[in-house]
Write a protein that holds these residues in place. Structure first.
Motif, mmCIF file in Angstrom:
data_model
loop_
_atom_site.group_PDB
_atom_site.id
_atom_site.type_symbol
_atom_site.label_atom_id
_atom_site.label_comp_id
_atom_site.label_asym_id
_atom_site.label_seq_id
_atom_site.Cartn_x
_atom_site.Cartn_y
_atom_site.Cartn_z
ATOM 1 N N PRO A 34 -38.877 -16.341 14.581
ATOM 2 C CA PRO A 34 -40.095 -15.938 13.852
ATOM 3 C C PRO A 34 -41.060 -17.109 13.704
ATOM 4 C CG PRO A 34 -38.128 -15.111 12.752
ATOM 5 C CD PRO A 34 -37.652 -16.070 13.809
ATOM 6 N N ARG A 35 -42.333 -16.832 13.848
ATOM 7 C CA ARG A 35 -43.336 -17.882 13.732
ATOM 8 C C ARG A 35 -43.441 -18.449 12.321
ATOM 9 N NH1 ARG A 35 -46.154 -14.533 17.465
ATOM 10 N NH2 ARG A 35 -46.587 -15.607 19.425
ATOM 11 N N ASN A 36 -42.945 -17.744 11.330
ATOM 12 C CA ASN A 36 -42.974 -18.267 9.969
ATOM 13 C C ASN A 36 -41.685 -18.989 9.606
ATOM 14 O OD1 ASN A 36 -41.203 -16.144 9.759
ATOM 15 N ND2 ASN A 36 -42.323 -15.048 8.156
ATOM 16 N N GLN A 37 -40.805 -19.236 10.593
ATOM 17 C CA GLN A 37 -39.555 -19.948 10.340
ATOM 18 C C GLN A 37 -39.361 -21.086 11.342
ATOM 19 O OE1 GLN A 37 -37.132 -15.982 9.831
ATOM 20 N NE2 GLN A 37 -35.936 -17.646 8.981
ATOM 21 N N LEU A 38 -40.414 -21.764 11.695
ATOM 22 C CA LEU A 38 -40.304 -22.870 12.644
ATOM 23 C C LEU A 38 -39.518 -24.014 12.008
ATOM 24 C CD1 LEU A 38 -43.933 -22.928 14.111
ATOM 25 C CD2 LEU A 38 -41.952 -21.587 14.837
ATOM 26 N N PRO A 39 -38.774 -24.778 12.811
ATOM 27 C CA PRO A 39 -37.942 -25.854 12.250
ATOM 28 C C PRO A 39 -38.773 -26.924 11.563
ATOM 29 C CG PRO A 39 -38.032 -25.991 14.645
ATOM 30 C CD PRO A 39 -38.650 -24.685 14.266
ATOM 31 N N SER A 40 -38.276 -27.395 10.428
ATOM 32 C CA SER A 40 -38.951 -28.451 9.693
ATOM 33 C C SER A 40 -38.286 -29.788 9.992
ATOM 34 C CB SER A 40 -38.896 -28.165 8.186
ATOM 35 O OG SER A 40 -37.549 -28.074 7.756
ATOM 36 N N GLY A 41 -38.893 -30.851 9.532
ATOM 37 C CA GLY A 41 -38.329 -32.176 9.760
ATOM 38 C C GLY A 41 -38.798 -32.780 11.070
ATOM 39 N N LYS A 42 -38.373 -34.007 11.328
ATOM 40 C CA LYS A 42 -38.780 -34.712 12.531
ATOM 41 C C LYS A 42 -37.997 -34.218 13.739
ATOM 42 C CE LYS A 42 -40.056 -38.943 10.060
ATOM 43 N NZ LYS A 42 -39.820 -40.388 9.936
ATOM 44 N N GLY A 43 -38.618 -34.347 14.914
ATOM 45 C CA GLY A 43 -37.939 -33.947 16.132
ATOM 46 C C GLY A 43 -38.905 -33.417 17.159
ATOM 47 N N ILE A 44 -38.641 -33.713 18.413
ATOM 48 C CA ILE A 44 -39.533 -33.303 19.486
ATOM 49 C C ILE A 44 -39.567 -31.788 19.647
ATOM 50 C CG2 ILE A 44 -37.845 -33.397 21.359
ATOM 51 C CD1 ILE A 44 -41.464 -34.740 21.434
ATOM 52 N N MET A 45 -38.447 -31.117 19.344
ATOM 53 C CA MET A 45 -38.414 -29.666 19.482
ATOM 54 C C MET A 45 -39.225 -28.975 18.392
ATOM 55 S SD MET A 45 -36.842 -29.457 22.229
ATOM 56 C CE MET A 45 -36.975 -27.696 22.357
ATOM 57 N N GLY A 46 -39.361 -29.619 17.244
ATOM 58 C CA GLY A 46 -40.224 -29.068 16.212
ATOM 59 C C GLY A 46 -41.672 -29.059 16.670
ATOM 60 N N GLU A 162 -28.566 -33.279 28.388
ATOM 61 C CA GLU A 162 -28.352 -33.807 29.735
ATOM 62 C C GLU A 162 -28.903 -35.219 29.886
ATOM 63 O OE1 GLU A 162 -30.186 -30.872 32.139
ATOM 64 O OE2 GLU A 162 -28.533 -29.420 31.956
ATOM 65 N N ARG A 163 -29.891 -35.565 29.084
ATOM 66 C CA ARG A 163 -30.467 -36.908 29.114
ATOM 67 C C ARG A 163 -29.878 -37.819 28.046
ATOM 68 N NH1 ARG A 163 -36.779 -36.917 30.792
ATOM 69 N NH2 ARG A 163 -36.772 -35.205 32.287
ATOM 70 N N ASN A 164 -28.823 -37.336 27.366
ATOM 71 C CA ASN A 164 -28.204 -38.097 26.271
ATOM 72 C C ASN A 164 -29.239 -38.464 25.211
ATOM 73 O OD1 ASN A 164 -25.573 -38.141 27.459
ATOM 74 N ND2 ASN A 164 -26.263 -39.767 28.842
ATOM 75 N N TYR A 165 -30.126 -37.532 24.952
ATOM 76 C CA TYR A 165 -31.193 -37.722 23.971
ATOM 77 C C TYR A 165 -30.599 -37.643 22.573
ATOM 78 C CZ TYR A 165 -35.860 -36.947 21.915
ATOM 79 O OH TYR A 165 -37.024 -37.040 21.195
ATOM 80 N N GLN A 166 -30.966 -38.588 21.702
ATOM 81 C CA GLN A 166 -30.480 -38.527 20.328
ATOM 82 C C GLN A 166 -31.319 -37.530 19.539
ATOM 83 O OE1 GLN A 166 -30.300 -42.228 18.205
ATOM 84 N NE2 GLN A 166 -28.977 -41.372 16.610
ATOM 85 N N PHE A 167 -30.690 -36.463 19.086
ATOM 86 C CA PHE A 167 -31.395 -35.385 18.405
ATOM 87 C C PHE A 167 -31.919 -35.848 17.052
ATOM 88 C CE2 PHE A 167 -29.684 -33.103 21.743
ATOM 89 C CZ PHE A 167 -29.851 -31.727 21.651
ATOM 90 N N ALA A 168 -33.062 -35.312 16.687
ATOM 91 C CA ALA A 168 -33.559 -35.432 15.323
ATOM 92 C C ALA A 168 -33.229 -34.144 14.583
ATOM 93 C CB ALA A 168 -35.062 -35.709 15.321
ATOM 94 N N GLU A 169 -33.617 -34.061 13.329
ATOM 95 C CA GLU A 169 -33.243 -32.910 12.496
ATOM 96 C C GLU A 169 -33.751 -31.594 13.080
ATOM 97 O OE1 GLU A 169 -33.911 -31.279 7.909
ATOM 98 O OE2 GLU A 169 -34.479 -33.332 8.472
ATOM 99 N N ALA A 170 -35.032 -31.559 13.485
ATOM 100 C CA ALA A 170 -35.594 -30.316 14.035
ATOM 101 C C ALA A 170 -34.946 -29.946 15.357
ATOM 102 C CB ALA A 170 -37.110 -30.455 14.203
ATOM 103 N N ASP A 171 -34.531 -30.943 16.142
ATOM 104 C CA ASP A 171 -33.872 -30.680 17.421
ATOM 105 C C ASP A 171 -32.524 -29.998 17.198
ATOM 106 O OD1 ASP A 171 -36.005 -32.138 18.481
ATOM 107 O OD2 ASP A 171 -34.892 -34.013 18.374
ATOM 108 N N ALA A 172 -31.752 -30.515 16.237
ATOM 109 C CA ALA A 172 -30.440 -29.923 15.939
ATOM 110 C C ALA A 172 -30.603 -28.509 15.383
ATOM 111 C CB ALA A 172 -29.688 -30.805 14.944
ATOM 112 N N TRP A 173 -31.603 -28.324 14.537
ATOM 113 C CA TRP A 173 -31.862 -27.004 13.947
ATOM 114 C C TRP A 173 -32.139 -25.988 15.041
ATOM 115 C CZ3 TRP A 173 -35.228 -23.022 13.548
ATOM 116 C CH2 TRP A 173 -35.236 -22.245 12.381
ATOM 117 N N LEU A 174 -33.022 -26.335 15.980
ATOM 118 C CA LEU A 174 -33.369 -25.397 17.049
ATOM 119 C C LEU A 174 -32.205 -25.220 18.023
ATOM 120 C CD1 LEU A 174 -35.937 -23.755 17.785
ATOM 121 C CD2 LEU A 174 -36.322 -25.428 19.587
#
Length: 376
Positions: A34-46, A162-174
């Motif tokens: 849902p567009r009203n539930q986008l991940p919060s916090g830092k992270g490239i996926m956010g 696959e790139r061994n990217y260190q996830f941020a909070e929004a990345d883990a959430w998504l």
């Protein structure tokens, strides 16, 4: 040509026997956000989800600061000020840094005209032209902010691992959201509430495995689940089996309640009864229970729940599809849907293949399109 409404009855009966479309199964290549539930916090996926949620849902002309810009589905056109507003940042360099990183990772492509300062971006993994109630007027090409939902590829976060990217909070959430299943036959626990499952044998998880995936220490993973307990409640299983993670906010289209610990243990006992004497000594308790859940989940479900997956007059269906005739031969379903508005029989054909069999053209990620029009 599309089949007519008059001829669609037999087709729907055959098609619905594959699965009830309200289910979000592991085989589906998309999940709803849902567009009203986008991940919060830092992270490239956010940042990526915010940009995707503001992209155009159809080709057309967009108005920005007195200018008229041509945009394609999954794209946006405007200026740096608009980009900063979308990303929720204050500095120009911060906004440009984010889109540079997203471009390098392959999530978007963008252009910035040095003379006119016009910026356009295109979401690489755009799934469908429109998700949910799209707009306030027929002339609009951008979806209403915060309304409806996005359809995300299940593998949206895979390139980070696959790139061994260190996830941020929004990345883990998504990451957890993209791996949510609902009433998946190989996961009996997902019949109680939407559950997080990584692959066929990933219904039961451990904090250690998630830590390796996200590049975190175990204590940081635990703090994450404490913080997001309302969205992703965690249930610990007995012994060294691991834990179950549910998605309490996932839009299923129907009401559900989170299971009790007693209910979870009852299902676990039913599954373990099927194990017999086939225990493999070289496997850990966690690895073994993951396989047992995948193998014997169907046997732990009440008979009515399993049979309700076949469409019948008694089974509540909320979606139907029109599609090309050849889909009768190769049925591919994606977890997505629209609001009850007049369907538009157009498909957006992407530029980059992502997954799926190469030997047949039956839609899906491999061919950059979705073969089926949801009517709700």
């Amino acid at each position: 040509m599309f089949i007519s409404v008059a001829r669609s009855g037999a087709f729907f009966n055959l098609y619905r026997r594959e699965a009830d479309e309200m289910k979000c199964l592991l085989k589906y290549q998309w999940v709803k956000l849902p567009r009203n539930q986008l991940p919060s916090g830092k992270g490239i996926m956010g940042a990526w989800t915010r940009m995707a949620s503001r992209a155009a849902f159809r080709n057309g002309q967009a108005h920005y600061c007195g200018y008229i810009n041509k945009v394609n589905a999954g794209g946006w056109a405007g200026g740096i000020v608009g980009l900063k507003s979308i990303l929720g940042v204050k500095r120009r360099q911060q906004a440009l840094g984010l889109i540079d990183e997203l471009s390098e990772l392959g999530y978007i492509s963008y252009t910035l005209d040095a003379k006119t300062k016009k910026l356009t971006y295109q979401v690489t993994d755009w799934v469908v032209r429109c998700s949910g109630e799209p707009c306030m007027g027929r002339e609009a090409v951008y979806a209403t902010e915060g309304y409806g939902f996005l359809c995300l590829p299940r593998n949206a976060t895979q390139r980070l691992t696959e790139r061994n990217y260190q996830f941020a909070e929004a990345d883990a959430w998504l990451d957890l959201w993209c791996h949510t299943v609902w009433q998946e036959p190989s996961n009996a626990f997902s019949y109680s509430a939407p559950a997080v499952q990584f692959g066929q044998y990933g219904a039961v998880l451990t904090l250690e495995s998630l830590g390796r995936r996200w590049g975190w220490e175990k204590t940081k993973v635990w703090r994450f689940f404490r913080k997001h307990a309302d969205a992703f409640p965690l249930y610990k299983l007995p012994g060294a089996f691991g834990c179950l993670i549910f998605n309490a906010a996932y839009p299923t289209g129907e009401q559900f309640t989170l299971p009790s610990q007693d209910e979870i243990e009852r299902i676990l006992r039913e599954i373990r009864k099927k194990d017999g004497n086939t225990h493999e000594k070289q496997q850990s308790d966690h690895a073994r229970i993951c396989k047992l859940v995948a193998w014997y989940s169907r046997t732990a479900l009440p008979r009515g729940q399993v049979e309700c997956r076949v469409a019948s007059e008694d089974c509540y269906n909320t979606r139907a599809y029109f599609s090309l005739g050849k889909i009768l031969e190769y049925v591919w379903e994606d977890c997505q849907g629209n609001s009850p508005v007049t369907p538009n029989f157009e498909f957006f054909r992407g530029n980059s293949a992502r997954a799926g069999p190469a030997e047949q053209d039956d839609g899906g990620i491999e061919h950059g399109r979705f073969e089926g029009i949801p009517l709700w």
